[in-house]
Write an enzyme that holds these catalytic residues in place. Structure first.
Site, mmCIF file in Angstrom:
data_model
loop_
_atom_site.group_PDB
_atom_site.id
_atom_site.type_symbol
_atom_site.label_atom_id
_atom_site.label_comp_id
_atom_site.label_asym_id
_atom_site.label_seq_id
_atom_site.Cartn_x
_atom_site.Cartn_y
_atom_site.Cartn_z
ATOM 1 N N ASP A 290 -16.817 -0.324 -76.760
ATOM 2 C CA ASP A 290 -15.750 0.476 -76.680
ATOM 3 C C ASP A 290 -15.234 0.735 -77.664
ATOM 4 O O ASP A 290 -15.718 0.520 -78.599
ATOM 5 C CB ASP A 290 -14.712 0.412 -75.332
HETATM 6 C C1 NOJ Z 1 -13.442 5.243 -75.015
HETATM 7 C C2 NOJ Z 1 -13.570 5.151 -73.312
HETATM 8 O O1 NOJ Z 1 -13.614 3.805 -72.890
HETATM 9 C C3 NOJ Z 1 -15.345 5.043 -73.156
HETATM 10 O O2 NOJ Z 1 -15.185 5.264 -71.497
HETATM 11 C C4 NOJ Z 1 -15.948 6.151 -73.566
HETATM 12 O O3 NOJ Z 1 -17.251 6.241 -73.551
HETATM 13 C C5 NOJ Z 1 -16.087 6.181 -74.688
HETATM 14 N N1 NOJ Z 1 -14.448 6.103 -75.606
HETATM 15 C C6 NOJ Z 1 -16.345 7.344 -75.968
HETATM 16 O O4 NOJ Z 1 -15.844 8.040 -75.813
#
Ligand code: NOJ
Length: 765
Positions: A290
């Site tokens: 993430d």
């Molecule tokens: C953080 C989030 O937790 C995740 O769900 C998302 O896909 C990513 N950022 C990318 O934007």
């Protein structure tokens, strides 16, 4: 395209294709790909391999705390494997061109985005979509999302989010499918199929990424990015099934969660990413972190950037979103013997494989057709489908005296901070939306009624009364539209409108960004200023219909007690206003059913239908008994149970029958029930089947969803709905984590929601 390396790539592809023509079809694809990638990797330097593991954010769309600079330069140097949060076919083509024309090996980039519930045509937030209980519609929404995103340059989505969530304080419950592992698994599979279709090489299918692996929905206190601690048996039975279903459906990528599991953050958790995901489940795609998750391992306290980057790679991470950790530290770790060349090669290979499967080596611009982006995005046809889907996701919570559907020709007072607010209709995670073109409830009612009925609009109050809180939720291009007038003045205007009307529609609840990432709440009631407005409206004596906008279950006990009709509309997407009007006016009979329990108050959280019995359960129908598992101040029952949702018609259940009183190991048991549409409208009903395993070697939940069917019944129609159970439906993970069934007594429940069912028994022999 005319450089020697580009030519070499094309020659290699053609050569392997020609060779493959004489080989068996089942293995040709893989062999071709392996040969191609081995040849390509043979030419790559260590730096170029590490570059493939690197996923910076474009800075185009801001969703986190960091953003990479100098991306163009890095791409030229082969230091970037993919990019995300960049959109439009033109922009993506331009960036792709840097990779394929100006980097040494011309390896195309992969372009990702959070396409969560539609692209520019926005469907309801995932929690809303799940309330349709309609797998075909859900798959269709993902298919159309893929169609639009791919027309605009995107070939990879960070969806589906399948985290089981039982805590509505957590803002991200809006992004998932609620609390049930069985339903969540079906939805996970449908979404993956919708995005990836039957062939990833087609230019209208995109790679999906199941997230957040794993258990993110169980963070303590519902506070964002918090710790998770859970027994293995709970994980296996209650939280892991939807991730596995997505993997089984062929999800090409997995995103590791921010949280820890057994004290080791998911991003560095070898048991999770390697033993479970790859070895047990056979996942063979790539795993991405993430946003900045590798950097965050330093904050978790498990080492410095070099150490945590090595730990992540060894655990099974292939691609690093935004941290630059793998890119900048793995050479040193390799020199010091902390990681192996084989581990780096493995990760690089997996990413190249995904690019190959998407057909990017054949045509790096496969998803950059400017014509498609002009003709296939936000089309009237897609918007019409979104409207139809949205109407299926609305949940009628209450409808005393049949206030709804609205009668023709009446004067309507449309009141509330969400009534005339296009920007807040799509809900959270709608990065490609053109919010000003969404349909507000005011637009929707006007579109539907034209000159037929008079609509008197008044805002009535702001979403919240605290300007600081208002600023926190007026983000990502979704202002709440703060009105500077006093609360008194605004309420007075709304009351005047109400007095002149036959019915009041109060568009209340949350603004779009009051749920979603980093949008947790400890108080999940309506804001006080909205309650005050409601009181004033009720005091006029006019019938009030609350249209409740929300990204999570809200604690609305007082509203349930006082307001005659409540329609929960979540955030229904770009076509929200038309879809809500369709339901309010009876063009569509509501059929949505809750997929997350609504609590009486925040103190009952976590509250979910498939809980255990305990040694001292409260007797059914009791409010309180001393020395039983209950509260002094509130009954155990939720405000609205899982599976709940009304219709404008009524459905009666009778004659629950089993084909036998025993189920033998390789046999089948038919469960049938007679459902009658006993009201005055045609309508759809989600018939739900639950089981209880009465005696086990480990304790079992009081009810578990094991089947459902959405049936359309004409007014007066009687239908026998039949389910088939086999021994497989009775399996669960025992204390040795073996997936088994255990002979003995079972109860089967069939009904309209998890709390209102008919009941029968059988024995598994
Ligand atoms: C953080 C989030 O937790 C995740 O769900 C998302 O896909 C990513 N950022 C990318 O934007």
């Amino acid at each position: 395209m005319n450089s020697p390396n580009r030519l070499l790539i094309i020659v290699l592809i053609l050569a392997s294709f020609v060779m493959s023509c004489t080989q068996k079809k089942s293995t040709t694809g893989d062999q071709q790909m392996n040969t191609f990638i081995s040849d390509l990797m043979g030419q790559m330097t260590l730096e170029e391999k590490l570059g493939q593991l690197n996923l910076p954010a474009s800075g185009d769309i801001v969703t986190g705390t960091a953003s990479s600079s100098d991306i163009g330069e890095k791409i030229k140097k082969g230091q970037v494997g993919g990019l995300f949060n960049i959109k439009t076919a033109e922009k993506i083509r331009a960036v792709q061109q840097i990779a394929v024309d100006e980097s040494r090996l011309k390896i195309p980039l992969i372009f990702g985005m959070d396409v969560i519930h539609g692209y520019q045509t926005l469907f309801p937030i995932p929690l809303g979509l799940s309330c349709s209980w309609d797998m075909e519609l859900i798959e269709k929404s993902a298919r159309l999302a893929a169609q639009e995103a791919s027309a605009d340059g995107i070939c990879w989505t960070f969806s589906p989010m399948v985290d089981i969530s039982r805590d509505p304080r957590w803002g991200r419950v809006s992004e998932g499918s609620g609390e049930d592992p069985y339903l969540g698994s079906q939805i996970a599979g449908a979404m993956v199929k919708g995005y990836q279709g039957d062939d990833l090489r087609k230019n209208n299918t995109i790679l999906s990424c199941v997230k957040h692996f794993a258990l993110y929905g169980a963070i303590e206190a519902g506070r964002e990015y918090n710790t998770v601690d859970m027994s293995r048996i709970r994980m296996y039975n209650e939280y892991l099934p939807p991730y596995k279903a997505a993997v089984d459906a062929g999800a090409g990528t997995v995103m590791a969660a921010f949280n820890e599991i057994d004290g080791i953050p998911a991003t560095a958790n070898k048991w999770l990413l390697d033993d479970l995901l790859r070895k047990d489940w056979g996942f063979n795609g790539f795993v991405v972190t993430d946003y900045t998750a590798i950097m965050e391992l330093e904050e978790h306290g498990i080492g410095n950037l070099q150490e945590v980057s090595a730990l992540s790679l060894k655990a099974g991470i292939d691609m690093d979103m935004v941290s630059d950790g793998l890119l900048t530290t793995l050479k040193e770790s390799l020199d010091e013997g902390k990681v192996t060349q084989q581990q780096i090669d493995q990760a690089c290979r997996r990413i190249l494989e995904a690019k190959y499967k998407l057909g990017l080596f054949e045509d790096p611009y496969r998803y950059c057709d400017v014509n498609r982006s002009k003709t296939e995005v936000f089309t009237p046809e897609n918007r019409q489908v979104a409207r139809e889907i949205a109407a299926q996701t609305l949940v009628l919570l209450k409808n005393d005296n049949q206030v709804l559907p609205l009668q023709a020709g009446k004067t309507i007072a449309l009141v509330g901070p969400l009534a005339d607010n296009r920007e807040n209709m799509p809900g959270t995670w709608s990065v490609a939306g053109d919010f000003a073109r969404s349909v507000s409830l005011l637009d929707g009612l006007k579109n539907a009624l034209g000159g037929e009925a008079k609509i008197l609009y008044a805002m009535g109050t702001n979403v919240v009364s605290d300007p600081e809180l208002d600023a926190r939720i007026s983000i990502f291009g979704k202002p709440t539209k703060w009105d500077k007038r006093s609360q008194k003045e605004m309420i007075a205007e709304a009351v005047t409108a109400a007095r002149k009307s036959d019915v009041v529609i109060a568009a209340m609840g949350e603004a779009a960004e009051m749920s979603g990432e980093a949008a947790c709440r400890t108080n999940i009631e309506l804001p006080e200023n909205q309650k005050e407005l409601l009181k004033a409206l009720l005091a006029t004596g006019k019938p009030v219909v609350m249209v409740l906008f929300t990204g999570r279950p809200l604690a609305i006990a007082a509203e349930k007690a006082n307001i005659p009709a409540i329609l929960n509309v979540w955030f229904a997407g770009s076509e929200a206003g038309d879809a809500i009007a369709d339901v309010l006016l009876g063009k569509v009979n509501p059929s949505g059913k809750l997929t997350m329990t609504f609590p009486q108050n925040v103190g009952q959280i976590p509250i979910f239908y498939n809980h255990k019995n305990t040694g001292r359960p409260l007797a059914e129908g009791k409010w309180f008994s001393k020395f039983r598992s209950n509260y002094l101040d509130v009954p155990n029952e939720p405000l609205y149970p899982f599976g709940y949702g009304l219709s404008y018609t009524t459905f009666d259940y009778k004659n629950l029958k089993l084909s036998d009183s025993n189920l033998i190991a390789d046999g089948e048991l038919k469960v049938s029930v007679e459902v009658t549409n006993s009201g005055n409208y045609d309508g759809a009903e989600v018939v739900q089947l639950y089981l209880r395993d009465m005696v086990g070697t480990v304790t079992r939940p009081v009810k578990e969803l094991k089947g459902f069917q959405k049936v359309l019944l004409k007014k007066g129609e009687i239908r026998t709905v039949e389910f088939t159970l086999t021994e497989k439906d009775l399996r669960f993970y025992n204390s040795d984590l073996q997936f088994v069934s255990e002979p003995g007594d079972f109860k089967v429940f069939v009904g309209t929601n998890s709390a209102n069912t008919l009941e029968a028994s059988f024995v598994l022999k």
